[in-house]
Design an enzyme around this catalytic site. Structure first.
Site, PDB file in Angstrom:
ATOM      1  CE1 TYR A 635      19.758  24.326  24.410  1.00 42.39           C
ATOM      2  CE2 TYR A 635      18.261  22.428  23.876  1.00 42.39           C
ATOM      3  CZ  TYR A 635      18.571  23.354  24.250  1.00 42.39           C
ATOM      4  OH  TYR A 635      17.550  24.087  24.746  1.00 42.39           O
ATOM      5  CG  ASP A 748      28.771  29.105  15.376  1.00 52.83           C
ATOM      6  OD1 ASP A 748      29.895  29.115  14.697  1.00 52.83           O
ATOM      7  OD2 ASP A 748      28.497  28.079  15.852  1.00 52.83           O
TER       8      ASP A 748
END
Ligand SMILES: *[C@@H]1O[C@H](CO)[C@@H](O)[C@H](O)[C@H]1NC(C)=O
Ligand SMILES: *[C@@H]1O[C@H](CO)[C@@H](O)[C@H](O)[C@H]1NC(C)=O
Ligand SMILES: *[C@@H]1O[C@H](CO)[C@@H](O)[C@H](O)[C@H]1NC(C)=O
Ligand SMILES: *[C@@H]1O[C@H](CO)[C@@H](O)[C@H](O)[C@H]1NC(C)=O
Ligand SMILES: *[C@@H]1O[C@H](CO)[C@@H](O)[C@H](O)[C@H]1NC(C)=O
Length: 945
Positions: A635, A748
Site C-alpha cells: 500500500y 482478516d
C-alpha cells in the site's frame, strides 16, 4: 431636580457603565469567537457570574486560565483591552489558530503568557517587548514563524522564555545601539529555543558574565559557525544543548570552566579540532559529543575522573586506542562509543558501576574480551574483529544486537485492589474509577540515561501529587506510565491525574491543575532537568452541553435612552463578533480541502476523526524522515508521528499508484471513523490533499500478538495474560459484528492484526479488507475471497459468501495460536488439522502437551480444556455450527472466572511490569503487521458497493 445634577448623574452612570462593561464586552467577544467555552459562561457579567477560568479583581478580569478544554477559534484582538490582565494561560488547546494580535503589547500588566501546545501562526509581534511585567513567556509547540523579535530583550523581569518547537527563522537577536537583544536578559533562567529553524552564528555577544541563565536549549536548529567562547563565561549554566545544528570549529577550551553544567549535548554538528577536555566540568552527568569530526585521540582521562557521570555518548568521534578499565568505575549507566577506532582487548574490570546498563562498542577494532561474568546487561561488540571469529560470532550474545525496548512502567495501586471500571473510566492508584486528566510530560534533558529504573518514576509521583494538593486542587492521585525516550532524547511520560471526591473534574479543576504544570509551579528535582507538559483535551465534564452564543443576555435593567443606545451598540458588537466567529469557523472547516469535483459525494460523515493537512503531517513526522518510517507494504509506507499534543500516531501513507478514488477513500474513512471501542485500534484522522491519501491511527506501543507469541518483543505471555488477550480481542470483534453501525465483517482476523497496548490490552487492527453490511445484505455478502492463508474460512473460500462466521473461524485459529505459539501453517502442517488429530479428550490436557507452547506448559492451565473446546467449535467446517462472537466472549469470560480472574479488571498488574526489558524487540509496524500487505495477505482496498 437640578438640571446640572441630572446631567452629572447621566455622565456618571455612563462612566460606571462603560468601565464595568469594558471587560464584559471583551469576554463576550471571546465567548462568541471560541467554541467549547465553559458552560457557565452565560449572562453578561463574567466577574459576578464567576465564569470558569476567569479570575477578577472587582469588576476587572485579572486572569484567564483555560488549558486543555478543546477551545477552538482565534485570539481576537479585543483581548488587548483587558488592561488589568496578569495571567493568560490557553495552553494545550490545539484548536486555537491564527496569529497573535499585533497590539498584544497593550496588556501592560501581563506577567504570565502561556500559549504552549496551541496552533498559533504568524510572527511573534514586536509589541511583545512592551510587556515589561512579563515573567513567564511560553509560546512553545505552536506554528509561529518569522524572527525572534529583538524587543524581547526589553523584558528584564523575564524568568522563563520558551519558544521551542515552532518554525522561527533568522538569527538570535542581540543588542545594538539601535535595538535591544537577548543578551540583556540577565534575570532569565531559561532560554528554550529548540526545534526551530534558527540560523546564522550564535552571537558571541549573547553570552556574558552578567547572565544568570540555567538552561540554554538551542537543539535542532540550523545554527552555524563556531561555539562562542563567551559561553564559558556564563557560570550559572546547568544544561547546555547545542546538538543537531551545523556548528563547526573547535570547542572553546574555556567551556571547561562551567563547573555547574550537568547536561552537555554537542552531538550531531560538524565540530572539529582537538577532542574537548572537560576535566573541570565536575558536575557533569550526561555528555553527548557524538557525530562530530574531532581530531583522532585516545580516550581522555576525564571520562573516568568525573565523579557523577552517568552517560557518555561518544559515537563516531574519532577515538582510538585501548579502552581503559577505569572508565567503567564511576556512576556510569550508559557508555556508547560506537563507530570509533578503539582496539585491543575490552576489560570491564571488577569494579564497574553497578548501574551500568548499556555498553555499546559496535563498529570498532576490538579483538578480545575479558569476560566479566557479573556483568549481565547489554554489551554490543557487533562489527568488531572479535565477532568475526567463527564460533564467537554464533555463540556470544554480545555479537548480536538486542534492541532495548521501552520499560513497561505504570504506577501501581496503593495497596488496594483495582476495580473494574466502565468504558472510559480508569482505576486510579487508590482504586477508584474516574475520568483522569491526562497529558504528556516531556523532560528535555535528564541527568540519567537508564530509564528502566522504576525509582525514576516512583520518586516523582509523590512530588507531583504534593504540587497539586498544596495548591488546594481536588486531586486524589496521579499515575505515570509509558516512559520512552523520543528522537530528541527527551524523556516522555504519560501523566494521568485523578480527581478527588467525584469521578470527574469540573472546569475549575482542569484550569487549576493545568496551570500548576503550564506555569512550572511543580518543580521536579534537578536531575530531571527542564520539562514541559502538553495536556490532552478533557472530554468528561459533567453534562457538557454547548454554551449558547446567541447574542448577549443582559441581566441588569437600567433606564435611560443613553443606556439603551449603548446596549444596541453592544448588541451590534456581539453580532459582529458572532459573524466573525462564523467566518473563522468556515476557515477551520475540516473538510474545506475535500474536493467536490471528484464526485466524491460531499463531505464525509465522520465521528471524531480529524482532517490533517499535508503540511501538518509533514511536520509531525519530521518531513516523513527515514527514522520515522516504521513499516512498509504494498500500500505504501507507515510513519510514526507525534502530534503537538504529544500523542503518538501511526500514519499510513498510500504511495502513488495505490491511492483509491475519492469515493472509495471517503467510504473507508467513514467506516473507520465510526469504530470506537477500547479493543479496536481507532482512527485519529486522515489527510486527503495534494494527491495524498493518508490514514492516521493511534500508535500501539507493544506490537502485534504474533510478535509477542514468537518471542520477538520479549514480553512473556503467561496463561493468564493469554486469557485476557483472547477476551479483549473477542470483545473487539464482537463489537464490530454486533455494535458497529453498520456491522462490520473484519475478513482478516489474525495474530498479526491484534495489537497489544502498554497494558497488554488487545486491540483489533486493520480494516483494510473490512466489509460493512447493509440492511439489504441479509447476513451475507458475496465477494471476491480475501484474507490470509491459514486463517481463511473454508466455507467462505468455497462459496464466496462472507458471513460473520468467517471471522469466527479465523478467531478460532488465533485461539489455537495462543495455545501453541505456532504459525497456522508451519512446515506443511495445518494447525487445525493437527489439533484434531492429536486430541484425546479422555487424557489429561487432552493429550496436547506435545504441541502447546513451552512458555505456558509450566503454568497451571486452569480452564485449558474448555478453551480448547471453544477454539475447536470456532473452526467447525460449517459456519452454522460455529458460535457467534458474543458466545465466544461469554465462554472466555467463564474460563477466566474458573481461573480466578476478573474478566472486567484492567490488565497488566505492576508487579509484572518489568519483564520484557532489553530483549530483542522489533517494531510492531515492521514487516508483516498492521499495515502490511505482503506475503499471503492480499492487496487491500475497501470495495465500494
Ligand atoms: C554587566 O553589568 C555591569 C553592571 O551592571 C555593567 O557595567 C557591564 O557593562 C555589564 N557587562 C556586560 C558584558 O553587559
Ligand atoms: C585537561 O585540563 C586539565 C585542567 O582543567 C589539565 O590539568 C589537564 O592536563 C588537561 N588534559 C589534557 C590532556 O590536556
Ligand atoms: C591500537 O591503536 C593505536 C592507535 O591507533 C595503535 O597505536 C596501537 O598499536 C593499536 N594497538 C593494537 C593492539 O592494535
Ligand atoms: C468544582 O469542583 C470543586 C472541587 O471538586 C468544587 O469545590 C467546586 O465547587 C466545583 N465548582 C463548581 C462550579 O461546581
Ligand atoms: C507561577 O510559577 C512561579 C514559579 O515558577 C511562581 O513563583 C508563581 O507564583 C506562579 N504564578 C502563579 C500565579 O501561581
Amino acid at each position: 431636580m437640578d438640571q446640572r445634577f441630572q446631567i452629572f448623574l447621566l455622565v456618571f452612570s455612563i462612566q460606571i457603565f462603560s468601565i464595568a462593561s469594558q471587560d464584559d464586552a471583551v469576554l463576550q467577544a471571546l465567548r462568541s469567537q471560541w467554541k467549547n467555552t465553559p458552560p457557565n459562561w452565560v449572562g453578561s457579567d463574567p466577574c459576578r457570574g464567576n465564569w470558569d477560568g476567569i479570575e477578577c479583581s472587582g469588576s476587572r478580569v485579572i486572569a484567564i486560565t483555560l488549558s486543555s478544554i478543546k477551545l477552538t477559534g482565534q485570539l481576537p484582538s479585543d483581548i488587548v483591552n483587558l488592561s488589568e490582565l496578569q495571567i493568560l494561560d490557553l495552553s494545550s488547546n490545539p484548536g486555537l489558530t491564527g496569529s497573535l494580535p499585533l497590539s498584544i503589547g497593550n496588556l501592560k500588566k501581563l506577567s504570565n503568557l502561556i500559549l504552549a501546545g496551541c496552533s498559533f501562526t504568524g510572527s511573534i509581534p514586536d509589541s511583545i517587548g512592551s510587556l515589561v511585567q512579563l515573567r513567564f513567556l511560553s509560546l512553545n509547540t505552536n506554528r509561529f514563524s518569522g524572527r525572534i523579535p529583538p524587543s524581547i530583550g526589553n523584558l528584564l523581569n523575564l524568568y522563563w522564555l520558551d519558544l521551542a518547537e515552532n518554525q522561527l527563522t533568522g538569527t538570535i537577536p542581540v543588542s545594538s545601539r539601535s535595538s535591544p537583544g537577548l543578551d540583556n536578559l540577565v534575570n532569565t533562567k531559561h532560554f528554550h529555543f529548540g526545534k526551530n529553524q534558527l540560523s546564522g552564528d550564535i552571537p558571541s555577544q549573547l553570552f556574558n558574565p552578567n547572565l544568570t541563565v540555567l538552561h540554554v536549549l538551542f537543539e535542532s536548529n540550523k545554527l552555524s559557525g563556531s561555539i562562542p567562547s563567551t559561553l564559558g563565561s556564563v557560570r550559572s549554566l546547568e544544561v547546555v544543548r547545542l546538538d543537531s545544528n551545523s556548528l563547526t570549529g573547535s570547542v572553546p577550551s574555556n567551556l571547561d570552566n562551567l563547573s555547574g553544567v550537568k547536561e552537555l549535548y554537542l552531538s550531531n554538528n560538524g565540530l572539529t579540532g582537538p577532542f574537548p577536555n572537560l576535566t573541570g566540568m565536575t558536575s557533569l552527568n550526561y555528555v553527548d559529543l557524538s557525530n562530530n569530526s574531532f581530531t583522532a585521540s585516545a580516550i581522555p582521562s576525564w571520562f573516568s575522573t568525573l565523579p557523577s557521570l552517568t552517560t557518555l555518548n561518544m559515537e563516531d568521534t574519532g577515538l582510538e586506542g585501548q579502552i581503559p578499565t577505569s572508565l567503567f568505575s564511576a556512576q556510569l549507566q550508559t557508555v556508547n562509543l560506537k563507530g570509533n577506532h578503539l582496539n585491543g582487548t575490552l576489560d570491564l574490570g571488577s569494579s564497574f558501576s553497578d548501574q551500568l546498563q548499556v555498553v555499546d562498542l559496535q563498529k570498532n577494532s576490538i579483538d578480545g574480551f575479558i569476560n566479566e561474568p557479573r556483568y549481565t546487561n547489554d554489551l554490543i561488540l557487533v562489527d568488531n574483529p572479535i565477532c568475526q571469529e567463527s564460533g564467537v560470532r554464533e555463540s556470544q550474545k554480545y555479537c548480536s544486537i538486542s534492541k532495548q525496548s521501552d520499560p513497561l512502567y505504570s504506577t501501581g495501586p496503593n495497596s488496594c485492589a483495582r476495580t473494574p471500571c466502565s468504558s472510559d473510566q480508569i482505576s486510579s492508584p487508590n482504586c477508584k474509577c474516574a475520568y483522569p486528566y491526562s497529558g504528556t510530560l516531556f523532560f528535555r534533558a535528564t541527568s540519567f540515561s537508564n530509564i528502566i529504573n522504576p525509582t525514576i518514576y516512583t520518586s516523582l509521583e509523590p512530588l507531583l501529587l504534593l504540587a497539586f494538593q498544596s495548591n488546594q486542587l481536588p486531586v486524589d492521585s496521579i499515575s505515570l506510565s509509558n516512559p520512552t525516550r523520543n528522537l530528541d532524547n527527551y524523556l516522555v511520560l504519560n501523566l494521568d491525574i485523578f480527581p478527588t471526591g467525584t469521578d470527574r473534574f469540573n472546569h475549575t479543576g482542569i484550569s487549576g491543575v493545568g496551570f500548576v504544570l503550564s506555569n512550572q509551579t511543580f518543580k521536579p528535582p534537578d536531575t530531571y532537568g527542564p520539562y514541559i507538559f502538553i495536556g490532552h483535551s478533557y472530554n468528561y465534564f459533567a453534562g457538557s452541553h454547548k454554551s449558547s452564543s446567541t447574542g448577549i443576555v443582559v441581566g441588569v435593567v437600567v433606564g435611560g435612552c443613553v443606556l439603551v443606545l449603548l446596549l444596541v451598540i453592544a448588541g451590534l458588537y456581539a453580532y459582529r463578533q458572532k459573524r466573525r466567529a462564523e467566518r473563522a469557523d468556515k476557515q477551520n472547516n475540516p473538510f474545506a480541502s475535500w474536493d467536490p469535483n471528484q464526485s466524491s459525494g460531499g463531505i464525509p460523515q465522520l465521528k471524531g476523526a480529524r482532517n490533517f493537512s499535508f503540511e501538518e503531517l509533514r511536520k509531525y513526522t519530521s518531513n516523513f524522515s527515514e527514522v520515522n518510517n516504521i513499516g512498509s507494504g504494498g500500500y505504501g509506507m507507515v510513519y510514526r508521528g507525534t502530534l503537538p499534543s504529544g500523542l503518538l500516531v501511526a500514519i499510513k501513507r498510500a504511495q502513488q499508484g495505490s491511492t483509491q478514488g475519492g469515493l472509495e477513500f471517503k467510504t473507508e474513512i467513514e467506516l473507520l471513523s465510526r469504530v470506537h471501542h477500547k479493543n479496536v485500534v481507532s482512527l485519529v484522522g486522515f489527510c486527503f490533499e495534494q494527491g495524498e491519501q493518508m490514514l492516521i491511527y493511534e500508535y500501539i506501543p507493544n506490537g502485534t500478538l504474533k510478535d509477542s507469541l514468537s518471542g520477538k518483543t520479549g514480553i512473556r505471555l503467561d496463561w493468564m495474560r493469554r486469557l485476557r488477550i483472547a477476551l479483549g480481542a473477542a470483545r473487539g470483534v464482537q463489537y464490530l459484528h454486533d455494535l458497529a453501525n453498520p456491522p462490520i465483517i473484519h475478513r482478516d482476523i489474525k495474530s498479526n492484526n491484534i495489537l497489544l497496548d502498554e497494558r497488554l490490552n488487545a486491540k483489533v487492527a486493520d480494516f483494510g479488507l473490512s466489509k460493512p453490511m447493509g440492511d439489504a445484505d441479509k447476513g451475507h455478502v458475496t465477494t471476491q475471497v480475501k484474507g490470509t492463508m491459514g486463517y481463511l474460512d473454508p466455507e467462505y473460500y468455497m462459496t464466496q459468501q462472507l458471513t460473520e462466521k468467517s471471522d469466527v473461524y479465523s478467531f478460532g485459529v488465533v485461539l489455537l495460536e495462543l495455545l501453541t505459539a505456532r504459525n497456522p501453517i508451519e512446515k506443511g502442517m495445518y494447525i487445525v488439522r493437527e489439533f484434531k488429530m492429536t486430541m484425546d479428550t479422555t487424557k489429561r490436557l487432552y493429550n496436547l502437551q506435545g504441541i502447546i507452547d513451552p512458555v505456558i506448559s509450566g503454568n497451571e492451565l486452569i480452564g485449558f480444556e474448555r478453551f480448547v473446546d471453544l477454539a475447536l467449535s470456532c473452526v467447525k467446517e460449517a459456519g452454522i455450527n460455529r458460535p457467534s462472537m458474543s458466545d465466544v466472549v461469554k465462554e472466555i469470560e467463564n474460563v477466566m472466572e474458573l481461573a480466578g480472574l476478573n474478566p472486567n479488571a484492567e490488565s497488566a498488574q505492576t508487579s509484572e511490569n518489568y519483564e520484557g526489558i532489553s530483549k530483542g524487540f522489533d517494531h510492531p509496524y515492521t514487516n508483516d503487521s498492521m499495515f502490511s500487505y505482503s506475503g499471503t495477505h492480499f492487496p487491500s482496498k475497501l470495495e465500494p458497493k
